[in-house]
Write a protein that holds these residues in place. Structure first.
Motif, PDB file in Angstrom:
ATOM      1  N   LEU A  15       0.810  -1.210   0.000  1.00  0.00           N
ATOM      2  CA  LEU A  15       0.000   0.000   0.000  1.00  0.00           C
ATOM      3  C   LEU A  15       0.847   1.265   0.000  1.00  0.00           C
ATOM      4  O   LEU A  15       0.339   2.347  -0.278  1.00  0.00           O
ATOM      5  N   GLY A  17      -2.933  -4.231  -7.462  1.00  0.00           N
ATOM      6  CA  GLY A  17      -1.833  -3.407  -6.990  1.00  0.00           C
ATOM      7  C   GLY A  17      -0.569  -3.627  -7.803  1.00  0.00           C
ATOM      8  O   GLY A  17       0.137  -2.671  -8.151  1.00  0.00           O
ATOM      9  N   SER A  32       2.358   7.713  -7.101  1.00  0.00           N
ATOM     10  CA  SER A  32       1.546   6.495  -7.141  1.00  0.00           C
ATOM     11  C   SER A  32       1.296   5.963  -5.737  1.00  0.00           C
ATOM     12  O   SER A  32       0.178   5.543  -5.407  1.00  0.00           O
ATOM     13  N   CYS A  71      -2.311   5.634  -3.843  1.00  0.00           N
ATOM     14  CA  CYS A  71      -2.761   4.353  -3.309  1.00  0.00           C
ATOM     15  C   CYS A  71      -3.182   4.492  -1.853  1.00  0.00           C
ATOM     16  O   CYS A  71      -4.222   3.969  -1.442  1.00  0.00           O
ATOM     17  N   SER A  77      -7.156   3.977  -1.628  1.00  0.00           N
ATOM     18  CA  SER A  77      -7.400   2.578  -1.269  1.00  0.00           C
ATOM     19  C   SER A  77      -8.234   2.470   0.002  1.00  0.00           C
ATOM     20  O   SER A  77      -8.815   1.420   0.280  1.00  0.00           O
ATOM     21  N   TRP A  81      -7.719   1.655  -7.086  1.00  0.00           N
ATOM     22  CA  TRP A  81      -7.120   1.512  -5.758  1.00  0.00           C
ATOM     23  C   TRP A  81      -8.115   0.952  -4.743  1.00  0.00           C
ATOM     24  O   TRP A  81      -7.720   0.325  -3.767  1.00  0.00           O
TER      25      TRP A  81
END
Length: 265
Positions: A73, A157, A181, A185, A189, A211
């Motif tokens: 993550l 991912g 990025s 995320c 996410s 995400w």
């Protein structure tokens, strides 16, 4: 057979970093406590925020910590190594292997994820369950569905990080893009806050982005907010993003391979 061996080798490779694993478990657990108490304060003021009870929100916290390394993550996940190989030109060796470049790195990432899920995921979640009232399921089927959803999230991912790594074929230094990025995320996410707790249209849009398939959907499966048709739609959502992003990765990979040939690599 090739890719099974790659995955197994990746698992063994990460298993050798025992000190780093212990440090990671400690860090995830400490941050779990910090975020958990923050969520307790937030959910005390805003009960049922995002449709979650406090126990469900705390489960979100500790599941996120359990999946932090496995689902990469915060970026990383071995794809930074691919970026370095592209930058140094060592990628030319990889392209001569009798194996597909994307599948090779996907297999390596899956092996890494399995170890990180076991090595860095089990203990933080267990500590959270011992110290806080979590909304964990009591049936094996839900746990199995959760693990399947986690696997789909890992693929999504990987596909995103693979695209970022391939950008290094055109960029002198891909670290900036990798940082962006990673931040995207974290935010989209649900790592910072469950996406359902976002205000208005932002929540709706965020839950449609790829995400969301990495963390939000697996946690919703675990805490029981996705059942029946909603569960099937969530898994289909993850699978669709995984297929689409892997297909895009193959297109970019083909273009990048042509670039290497043009450069004489």
């Amino acid at each position: 057979m090739w890719y099974t061996a790659v995955a197994a080798g990746s698992f063994r490779r990460y298993a050798t970093y025992r000190t780093a694993t212990v440090a990671g478990v400690f860090t995830n657990t400490v941050f779990g406590f910090i975020v958990a108490y923050t969520y307790i304060a937030l959910w005390t003021e805003r009960p049922h925020l995002g449709g979650y009870g406090q126990a469900q929100a705390l489960t979100f916290v500790w599941t996120a910590q359990a999946l932090l390394a496995a689902s990469a993550l915060l970026y990383g996940g071995g794809i930074d190594e691919l970026q370095e190989r592209i930058r140094s030109g060592d990628i030319a060796v990889d392209l001569y292997r009798p194996a597909d470049l994307q599948l090779w790195w996907l297999a390596a990432d899956l092996g890494r994820a399995v170890f990180q899920l076991i090595g860095r995921g089990v203990v933080p979640l267990a500590v959270g369950a011992l110290c806080f009232p979590l909304a964990l399921p009591g049936d094996a089927l839900t746990w199995l569905t959760f693990l399947f959803s986690v696997a789909l999230g890992v693929v999504v991912g990987f596909a995103l990080r693979y695209l970022v790594a391939l950008a290094s074929f055109w960029l002198l230094d891909g670290s900036g893009l990798a940082l962006i990025s990673g931040l995207a995320c974290m935010f989209f996410s649900g790592m910072v806050l469950p996406l359902r707790a976002f205000p208005g249209a932002l929540a709706e849009v965020a839950q449609l982005l790829p995400w969301a398939a990495i963390l939000q959907v697996p946690v919703d499966v675990l805490i029981g907010t996705r059942t029946g048709g909603s569960l099937l739609r969530g898994l289909a959502f993850q699978a669709a993003w995984g297929v689409a992003l892997l297909a895009l990765g193959r297109l970019v990979q083909a273009a990048a391979t042509r670039k290497v040939v043009v450069q004489g690599g």
